[in-house]
Design a protein around this motif. Sequence first.
Motif, short mmCIF file in Angstrom:
data_model
loop_
_atom_site.label_atom_id
_atom_site.label_comp_id
_atom_site.label_asym_id
_atom_site.label_seq_id
_atom_site.Cartn_x
_atom_site.Cartn_y
_atom_site.Cartn_z
N LEU A 958 0.84 -1.20 0.00
CA LEU A 958 0.00 0.00 0.00
C LEU A 958 0.87 1.24 0.00
CD1 LEU A 958 -2.66 1.57 0.28
CD2 LEU A 958 -2.53 1.20 2.76
N LYS A 959 1.91 1.23 0.80
CA LYS A 959 2.81 2.38 0.83
C LYS A 959 3.44 2.61 -0.53
CE LYS A 959 4.10 1.89 5.72
NZ LYS A 959 5.23 1.61 6.66
N ALA A 960 3.84 1.54 -1.18
CA ALA A 960 4.43 1.68 -2.51
C ALA A 960 3.42 2.26 -3.49
CB ALA A 960 4.95 0.32 -3.00
N LEU A 961 2.18 1.81 -3.38
CA LEU A 961 1.12 2.32 -4.26
C LEU A 961 0.90 3.81 -4.02
CD1 LEU A 961 -1.11 1.65 -6.35
CD2 LEU A 961 -2.61 1.12 -4.42
N LEU A 962 0.85 4.21 -2.76
CA LEU A 962 0.64 5.62 -2.44
C LEU A 962 1.86 6.46 -2.85
CD1 LEU A 962 -1.05 5.27 1.08
CD2 LEU A 962 -2.14 5.79 -1.12
N ARG A 963 3.03 5.86 -2.78
CA ARG A 963 4.23 6.57 -3.19
C ARG A 963 4.13 6.89 -4.69
NH1 ARG A 963 7.43 3.13 -1.42
NH2 ARG A 963 7.70 4.04 0.66
#
Length: 1002
Positions: A958-963
């Motif tokens: 999820l963090k990678a997606l938001l990044r």
Amino acid sequence: MNRDTPSVFTISPTSGFLHVLARAVLSGFPLLEGEEKPPLSQWTILLPTRRAARELTNILAELSDAEGLVMPRIKPIGDLDEDRLSGNDDHGDLPKAISRTGQLFTLLSLLAEWAKDNPQISLAQEIVNSHAQSLGLATSLLKLLTQVETEEVDFGKIDEAYDIELSEHRNAVLSLIGLIKVELPKRLATEELMSPTERRSRLIRLEAARISEGVVKGPIIAAGSTGTIPATRALLKAISLHDKGAIVLPGLELIMETEAWQVMTPEHPQFSLKALIGELGVERSDVQTLGPVAGNRNWLATELMRPALTAERWHEKLKNRKNDISQALENVHLVEAQDRHCEARSIALILRETLELPYQKAALVTPDRDLARRVKAEMMRWNIVIDDSAGEPLVNFGLASLTARLLQCAAEDFTPTSIFSLLSHPDCNLGIERHLFLRHLRNLEIVVLRGYGRASGLGGISIAYKRAILAKTKKQRSHDLVAALDDQEWSTLGNFIQVLVTALQPLGLTNATDFQSHLNIIKTCVEAFAAEADQNLPENIAFASIMAELQSESRRHPKGSFAATSVIVLHMLRNETLRQKVASHPRLAIYGVLEARLIPADIVILGGLNEGKWPAQPDPGPWLNRSMRTIFGMQQPEREIGVSAHDFTQGFGQKKVYLTWSKRIESSPQIPSRWILRLQNVLQAGGVEIATAQDQKWAHLAKTLDDPLAVIPFAKPIAKPPLSVRPTRFSVSSVEQLIRDPYAIYASKILRLNPLPPFAQHVDAPLRGTLFHEAIDAWNQLQPEHMAGDSLALLIEQGHKAFSPLMSELEVSSFWWPCFKRMASWLVEQEIELRKNTYRVFAESAGNTEFDINGISYSLYARADRIDFLHTGNARIIDYKTGLTPSNPQVITGMKPQLPLEAAILALKGFAKLSAAQTEELIFLKISGTKDEGQRIDVKPESVQTLTELGIAQFDQLKALLRGYQNPDQPYYPRANMFKEDDVSDYDHLSRYAEWNSAGEA
């Protein structure tokens, strides 16, 4: 002194009837040459319609050289019931006429009595049980009575007409006809009244007698009538024999050969005129022509309408007449449209072009009121208001429209859609200032009228409001518009609902059975809802007149329910025609075929020439078939086709005429009118190409009028909002949406566009899940550490509390509730197993974890259905599912990340009231309650990682997606990774998915 032979004239359809008549009158017609000419004011001229009378007045004024002209007495023939030509009030001691409404109400009373006396007859039961059936039967009986009285036939042969073997049916029909044959006249005689149709016919005959006796002294002319009614024929005969009288027939055919004249049938346009001159004792050769003699157009119309029995002579009669046909076709244009919309637009374009021609007048003539309305709407493209002389139903306007919505509201038991329709009426304000009323209506809509299962009936409005207050108190999730309401608006809405319910109360509580009381209730409600309506508007004056007539005749109506009164009131409002006086364009008009008779125009459009529309299909009615009509000596229904054919030929003879029809009406293929097909056959027989008369430029213009210069399909939207407005707070359930349909996140969280629930939303799967969850959540909270002594009874009790507000919904009470009880037994069995390793249960736990990506703070939150703390020190997370349950691969791969992300939040101590814990079990409990009762599905990682590690890994994803969304060039694509291609998104219409998808863009 009367003439020895009738004075009969005709005017050709191609000559301009009223202009020829006006010139003749100004020259002294019908006086003989050398006869002393009295003042024009002593003339009497009778015409078929009021519009024709007004038009003749205008033409006389236009053609007269006098500065001031005292007009002759110009009247419609149909108005000769009370206003005598002889100037006296001698009505031959005839009783007064009952009103049409009073006649209908009296017959309804007789029908009610008949039904009560004949309970063994099935039709009697239908009359008792169906107000609409009773009204329809009364209306059809009155139509039969009107036909019989108009044609002046005797009911004496009724037994002979119904000499059939079906004795039960025969007796029922004869007894019903006996109501109008015997009982209705008897009932009227007790009040010294008579039928309006019979009285009208007898008065016209009295007037005919006065004319024959020489009471009417001045010149008298009857023009334009075809004499289809016996009483009118008697009047015409008297006028034709008056020493200063004459009748002028519209377009009597003088060139048709004798053989064809003798074999014509009722469908022929000359049939009524043939019958008329036959009764007058006049041969065609004795009829004189006023104005120019018939030309090629009239000859072509004669061949077009040639009787079928002589149709084989077409080739003989049309041989070597190609030039004559071509000359007759000059200024005749055939317009074939693809559909009704294209036809209406083609007509509008023709009318619009007329305004570019100085002094030219154009008229659309059609019996199709739908086509007329469409043309009116199309003309507004150029801000041109065009008058439709045939008018529209009163129920479409003003207080009549509001009353119809009010009665519909009561008939539907105050459904949300009917309430909103009523309150949306422009005259409705409940005595509140308009801007405040609209504000209250908006709040009522979003709080009460939209959403799930509002209880039926008038009380359902208050119940729905109380449920909304309860949901607000419980801080349940609601639409943004509802959540934005402050306490003052909630309070004001409550007061508004009280005013609304009070205004509607008379409709919901009435126990009265008399018609008068029902009308008073309607009047009271209309006044409450439209307190400030302008009573002086024409539509409201007409409405008041209808209601006053209903009031005056209410004593004749049988006692019954309010629903029966509603049926009657709506029937009256729908059948009353309003002819509005609007500031319409002076050179354009729309006429019904009746209004168009004799009216001149430079350009005439005969529209709606489809079989079944013009002419309409003949309808003999439910009482007398064709053989019965022959026994009675009545005219056959095909006569109406002949009347329509005469109207067509009159229009066909105008200077410039367009004939239009549609190949389709709605979704049904159509064929042209029989007269268009005959015209095509005539042209073919005469060797003339049909293309000579076809004028397809109008249909082409209509089709392309709104076409853009170039069609550029809308591309898939690439939404790249500024980083400053991109969302930073997500629920674990919305993460899946971010993965599958990022555009939905853009629309809901950035544009803040959230769909409103539909009106009176039908109970559906999401609501079912909500009710199940609500009950199970309460059940879990009541037994956090140990199961209750009778855990099943406790679960059933909580389920009943959750379901009770919606038990009035049949699907809830008959299906969902039994499913819940079946599921409850299974769930308690599962609970026994789950509790063996559990020391504490936390239901509906709220969790949240904050994290930072490149200096931007984000938040991930959750509300877990249930978290169990186990004796092992680890945790179990349970999600209850009433619908589809995610598969194990979907959860493991991160396409359904809800439970793993809840495990990550728990590991990060994101649940405020819970300590951090490793997740030992992730379980979906399918609580359908259907055939399988329920199902337990455990999430099992495919690798050696633990469930907590799975959750942390998906949290990192999820963090990678938001990044990635921190890149300003990263768009929120629509439908990026939908589960199924045909899955529907709430925002497909916003992204115009159908358009760019059909263009082949993935």
